[in-house]
Motif scaffolding. Structure first.
Motif, mmCIF file in Angstrom:
data_model
loop_
_atom_site.group_PDB
_atom_site.id
_atom_site.type_symbol
_atom_site.label_atom_id
_atom_site.label_comp_id
_atom_site.label_asym_id
_atom_site.label_seq_id
_atom_site.Cartn_x
_atom_site.Cartn_y
_atom_site.Cartn_z
ATOM 1 N N ILE A 292 0.842 -1.205 0.000
ATOM 2 C CA ILE A 292 0.000 0.000 0.000
ATOM 3 C C ILE A 292 0.877 1.254 0.000
ATOM 4 C CG2 ILE A 292 -1.597 1.375 1.404
ATOM 5 C CD1 ILE A 292 -2.892 -1.278 2.250
ATOM 6 N N ASN A 293 1.917 1.252 0.825
ATOM 7 C CA ASN A 293 2.824 2.407 0.885
ATOM 8 C C ASN A 293 3.501 2.651 -0.466
ATOM 9 O OD1 ASN A 293 2.237 2.917 3.563
ATOM 10 N ND2 ASN A 293 3.962 1.713 4.341
ATOM 11 N N LYS A 294 3.816 1.548 -1.170
ATOM 12 C CA LYS A 294 4.423 1.675 -2.497
ATOM 13 C C LYS A 294 3.470 2.373 -3.454
ATOM 14 C CE LYS A 294 6.179 -1.146 -6.353
ATOM 15 N NZ LYS A 294 6.499 -2.524 -6.794
ATOM 16 N N PHE A 295 2.193 1.960 -3.447
ATOM 17 C CA PHE A 295 1.204 2.590 -4.310
ATOM 18 C C PHE A 295 1.015 4.056 -3.946
ATOM 19 C CE2 PHE A 295 -0.134 -1.593 -5.708
ATOM 20 C CZ PHE A 295 -0.562 -1.341 -7.003
ATOM 21 N N ASN A 296 0.910 4.330 -2.643
ATOM 22 C CA ASN A 296 0.700 5.707 -2.203
ATOM 23 C C ASN A 296 1.836 6.622 -2.645
ATOM 24 O OD1 ASN A 296 -1.653 4.919 -0.977
ATOM 25 N ND2 ASN A 296 -0.829 4.875 1.095
ATOM 26 N N PHE A 297 3.056 6.091 -2.636
ATOM 27 C CA PHE A 297 4.229 6.888 -3.010
ATOM 28 C C PHE A 297 4.217 7.220 -4.505
ATOM 29 C CE2 PHE A 297 8.640 7.092 -4.566
ATOM 30 C CZ PHE A 297 9.096 8.189 -3.843
ATOM 31 N N ILE A 298 3.840 6.230 -5.329
ATOM 32 C CA ILE A 298 3.907 6.420 -6.779
ATOM 33 C C ILE A 298 2.678 7.142 -7.323
ATOM 34 C CG2 ILE A 298 4.076 5.253 -9.013
ATOM 35 C CD1 ILE A 298 5.502 2.958 -7.589
ATOM 36 N N TYR A 299 1.487 6.741 -6.854
ATOM 37 C CA TYR A 299 0.248 7.193 -7.489
ATOM 38 C C TYR A 299 -0.638 8.055 -6.606
ATOM 39 C CZ TYR A 299 1.626 3.487 -10.693
ATOM 40 O OH TYR A 299 2.317 2.700 -11.561
ATOM 41 N N GLY A 300 -0.277 8.241 -5.352
ATOM 42 C CA GLY A 300 -1.158 8.976 -4.454
ATOM 43 C C GLY A 300 -1.963 8.036 -3.581
ATOM 44 N N ASP A 301 -2.692 8.606 -2.645
ATOM 45 C CA ASP A 301 -3.366 7.822 -1.607
ATOM 46 C C ASP A 301 -4.452 6.911 -2.173
ATOM 47 O OD1 ASP A 301 -4.191 6.910 0.870
ATOM 48 O OD2 ASP A 301 -5.489 8.625 1.222
ATOM 49 N N ILE A 302 -4.367 5.611 -1.865
ATOM 50 C CA ILE A 302 -5.452 4.691 -2.242
ATOM 51 C C ILE A 302 -6.199 4.200 -1.007
ATOM 52 C CG2 ILE A 302 -4.206 3.867 -4.269
ATOM 53 C CD1 ILE A 302 -3.817 1.203 -2.735
ATOM 54 N N THR A 303 -5.833 4.721 0.149
ATOM 55 C CA THR A 303 -6.431 4.230 1.401
ATOM 56 C C THR A 303 -7.330 5.286 2.028
ATOM 57 O OG1 THR A 303 -4.436 4.939 2.591
ATOM 58 C CG2 THR A 303 -4.544 2.642 1.885
ATOM 59 N N SER A 304 -7.938 6.125 1.205
ATOM 60 C CA SER A 304 -8.793 7.188 1.719
ATOM 61 C C SER A 304 -10.058 6.644 2.373
ATOM 62 C CB SER A 304 -9.169 8.148 0.598
ATOM 63 O OG SER A 304 -9.770 7.446 -0.471
ATOM 64 N N LYS A 305 -10.426 5.424 2.023
ATOM 65 C CA LYS A 305 -11.551 4.768 2.700
ATOM 66 C C LYS A 305 -11.209 3.298 2.884
ATOM 67 C CE LYS A 305 -14.085 4.123 -1.656
ATOM 68 N NZ LYS A 305 -15.383 4.274 -2.344
ATOM 69 N N PRO A 306 -11.845 2.633 3.836
ATOM 70 C CA PRO A 306 -11.470 1.248 4.161
ATOM 71 C C PRO A 306 -11.750 0.270 3.024
ATOM 72 C CG PRO A 306 -12.806 2.238 5.905
ATOM 73 C CD PRO A 306 -12.883 3.155 4.722
ATOM 74 N N PHE A 307 -11.001 -0.835 3.026
ATOM 75 C CA PHE A 307 -11.295 -1.939 2.130
ATOM 76 C C PHE A 307 -10.955 -3.242 2.851
ATOM 77 C CE2 PHE A 307 -6.998 -0.516 1.183
ATOM 78 C CZ PHE A 307 -6.258 -1.676 1.149
#
Length: 218
Positions: free
Chosen positions: A7-22
């Motif tokens: 998740i941290n890898k995605f957030n670093f490259i593309y921006g936050d993907i954890t804005s809501k739960p999954f």
């Protein structure tokens, strides 16, 4: 720990993907016979549901895979979750989703390349619309569709540069459908892009057509 790192890898490259739960469910050997409401469960290592924030993954023992392969599956499925969350118009085609997930998770193998080279010089590749509905494909066709998607994405990056995916995804995030996002990022429509990809693949892998899979593995 693995999931958080991905998740941290995605957030670093593309921006936050954890804005809501999954939700991520790890399916074990004990519950493998439970009915899973998805047509690809029997042939997949992981599934991401398109309209709900849920990922289903077979654990290592269930799938009989290594730790590194398990890590790839997690990254592959998180990639789908990310695309689903930014593509509000649900316009991103299956070939791009699957190919991008495989490319991002470093799943492209020599076997994928050889299978596509065999088809590309015989003009036997799928039309991209045929990849949209994988339910109609048998196991061999299913694997070929994934390989073609992966090689197309790899070629797209080679032709248009290393930032092409960030550019396409930024346009999608800002409200463009997939076709408009690709056109704005590349200056070409999908038809022209596919022509460029086929030319690139034929040139890059022309030497493979003289060898067979057994020779390469040896």
């Amino acid at each position: 720990k693995i999931i958080i790192n991905k998740i941290n890898k995605f957030n670093f490259i593309y921006g936050d993907i954890t804005s809501k739960p999954f939700t991520i469910i790890i399916a074990t050997e004990k519950n493998k016979n439970n009915p899973i409401n998805h047509p690809h469960w029997h042939r997949s290592l992981g599934i991401t549901y398109n309209h709900i924030d849920k990922i289903l993954i077979k654990d290592k023992g269930f799938a009989h895979i290594s730790q590194s392969r398990f890590n790839q599956v997690i990254e592959h499925e998180l990639n789908h979750l990310f695309i689903n969350r930014i593509d509000f118009k649900k316009s991103t085609p299956r070939w791009f989703k699957e190919g991008f997930a495989m490319w991002h998770a470093n799943e492209i193998t020599l076997k994928h390349k050889i299978s596509i080279v065999k088809k590309i010089f015989k003009d036997e590749l799928f039309d991209l619309n045929e990849i949209e509905n994988l339910n109609k494909l048998n196991k061999i066709e299913y694997d070929l569709a994934y390989a073609q998607s992966a090689l197309y994405i790899d070629a797209l990056q080679n032709i248009y540069g290393e930032k092409i995916f960030v550019s396409i995804l930024d346009f999608i995030r800002s409200g463009n459908d997939f076709k408009n996002a690709v056109y704005k990022a590349t200056g070409h429509d999908i038809f022209s892009i596919e022509e460029n990809i086929i030319i690139f693949l034929k040139h890059k892998y022309s030497w493979l057509k003289f060898l067979n899979l057994t020779d390469m593995l040896f």
